[in-house]
Design a protein around this motif. Structure first.
Motif, PDB file in Angstrom:
ATOM      1  N   ASP A  97      73.095  42.582  50.674  1.00  0.00           N
ATOM      2  CA  ASP A  97      73.867  42.568  51.900  1.00  0.00           C
ATOM      3  C   ASP A  97      73.211  43.504  52.905  1.00  0.00           C
ATOM      4  O   ASP A  97      72.197  44.152  52.604  1.00  0.00           O
ATOM      5  CB  ASP A  97      75.329  42.951  51.647  1.00  0.00           C
ATOM      6  N   ARG A  98      73.753  43.571  54.099  1.00  0.00           N
ATOM      7  CA  ARG A  98      73.124  44.385  55.150  1.00  0.00           C
ATOM      8  C   ARG A  98      73.083  45.861  54.771  1.00  0.00           C
ATOM      9  O   ARG A  98      72.170  46.584  55.160  1.00  0.00           O
ATOM     10  CB  ARG A  98      73.856  44.185  56.477  1.00  0.00           C
ATOM     11  N   HIS A  99      74.063  46.300  53.957  1.00  0.00           N
ATOM     12  CA  HIS A  99      74.082  47.698  53.536  1.00  0.00           C
ATOM     13  C   HIS A  99      72.944  47.998  52.564  1.00  0.00           C
ATOM     14  O   HIS A  99      72.330  49.068  52.614  1.00  0.00           O
ATOM     15  CB  HIS A  99      75.428  48.035  52.899  1.00  0.00           C
ATOM     16  N   ASN A 108      67.107  47.101  61.266  1.00  0.00           N
ATOM     17  CA  ASN A 108      67.719  45.964  61.951  1.00  0.00           C
ATOM     18  C   ASN A 108      68.530  45.129  60.959  1.00  0.00           C
ATOM     19  O   ASN A 108      68.400  45.278  59.745  1.00  0.00           O
ATOM     20  CB  ASN A 108      66.631  45.083  62.576  1.00  0.00           C
ATOM     21  N   ASP A 109      69.374  44.252  61.498  1.00  0.00           N
ATOM     22  CA  ASP A 109      70.070  43.315  60.629  1.00  0.00           C
ATOM     23  C   ASP A 109      69.039  42.489  59.870  1.00  0.00           C
ATOM     24  O   ASP A 109      68.031  42.067  60.429  1.00  0.00           O
ATOM     25  CB  ASP A 109      70.965  42.383  61.450  1.00  0.00           C
ATOM     26  N   HIS A 110      69.286  42.274  58.598  1.00  0.00           N
ATOM     27  CA  HIS A 110      68.356  41.563  57.729  1.00  0.00           C
ATOM     28  C   HIS A 110      69.102  40.390  57.119  1.00  0.00           C
ATOM     29  O   HIS A 110      70.260  40.521  56.706  1.00  0.00           O
ATOM     30  CB  HIS A 110      67.866  42.520  56.629  1.00  0.00           C
ATOM     31  N   ASP A 111      68.465  39.215  57.063  1.00  0.00           N
ATOM     32  CA  ASP A 111      69.067  38.101  56.340  1.00  0.00           C
ATOM     33  C   ASP A 111      69.477  38.584  54.960  1.00  0.00           C
ATOM     34  O   ASP A 111      68.759  39.383  54.333  1.00  0.00           O
ATOM     35  CB  ASP A 111      68.066  36.956  56.187  1.00  0.00           C
ATOM     36  N   ASN A 112      70.609  38.097  54.438  1.00  0.00           N
ATOM     37  CA  ASN A 112      71.064  38.557  53.127  1.00  0.00           C
ATOM     38  C   ASN A 112      71.934  37.500  52.460  1.00  0.00           C
ATOM     39  O   ASN A 112      72.482  36.615  53.123  1.00  0.00           O
ATOM     40  CB  ASN A 112      71.800  39.896  53.243  1.00  0.00           C
ATOM     41  N   ASP A 115      75.829  37.219  53.466  1.00  0.00           N
ATOM     42  CA  ASP A 115      76.059  36.430  54.680  1.00  0.00           C
ATOM     43  C   ASP A 115      75.742  34.956  54.456  1.00  0.00           C
ATOM     44  O   ASP A 115      76.409  34.075  55.019  1.00  0.00           O
ATOM     45  CB  ASP A 115      75.205  36.968  55.829  1.00  0.00           C
TER      46      ASP A 115
END
Length: 200
Positions: A97-99, A108-112, A115
């Motif tokens: 997840d982003r965490h 930065n936000d990362h695909d996960n 999501d």
């Protein structure tokens, strides 16, 4: 007649409905891709495939051919019918997840995968009450005698597949894991697409 192949793009997820008795064959197209896999009771999304409950049922952390994969209600939802790979699939590690990526130093936000689960279900008009710990197909996490874990590369080869057969009407969600900061998707740390087909 050849079965139709469906694409799960690199770094993305897909949701697939299965009727009881139907099966999905998930293909590791390039041989180094982890696929986070969830399954929900189609009639009740609060019942889902549970790794914690699976451990107690199997008395193992590694499911094998013929094993029933159970829900948080301790009922079979899928059966691992066929596995052409060496059989190392992780049932311990939570979905990324982003965490997780922030802890690895991603600013930065990362695909996960968390999501991806939500977006794949939203595409078919569904929502999960929680993000269960997935069955991480082909994720190689050796566990040492001291309980330590190692982030290993997958042991499978291109074209290896698993076949999962539904024990009830269900929704399977697949995420081609976007992890590119540690080598769980191979030494190149490059996520790739996978494919699946539906079997009667």
């Amino acid at each position: 007649m050849a079965r139709e192949l469906h694409l799960v793009p690199a770094r993305r997820g897909r949701a697939v409905s299965l009727a009881e008795g139907q099966a999905i064959q998930i293909i590791n197209t390039h041989g180094q891709q982890v696929v986070d896999t969830w399954c929900f009771n189609a009639a009740d999304m609060t019942e889902f495939m549970s790794m914690a409950h699976l451990h107690a049922t199997l008395e193992s952390i590694f499911p094998a051919e013929g094993d029933a994969l159970v829900t948080n209600h301790r009922r079979p939802i899928l059966t691992l019918e066929r596995d052409t790979s060496p059989g190392r699939h992780d049932t311990v590690i939570a979905a990324c997840d982003r965490h997780r990526y922030a802890l690895l130093g991603c600013d930065n936000d990362h695909d996960n995968c968390t999501d991806n689960l939500a977006s794949a279900l939203a595409e078919v008009g569904l929502e999960a009450p929680v993000c269960p710990s997935p069955l991480n197909l082909w994720m190689n996490i050796p566990i040492g005698p001291d309980g330590g874990v190692i982030w290993g590369a997958p042991l499978c080869k291109p074209g290896d597949y698993v076949t999962l057969r539904a024990a009830m009407d269900c929704v399977v969600v697949l995420s081609a894991c976007p992890q590119d900061m540690i080598p769980i998707n191979g030494a190149a740390c490059t996520p790739t697409e996978v494919h699946y087909s539906l079997l009667g």
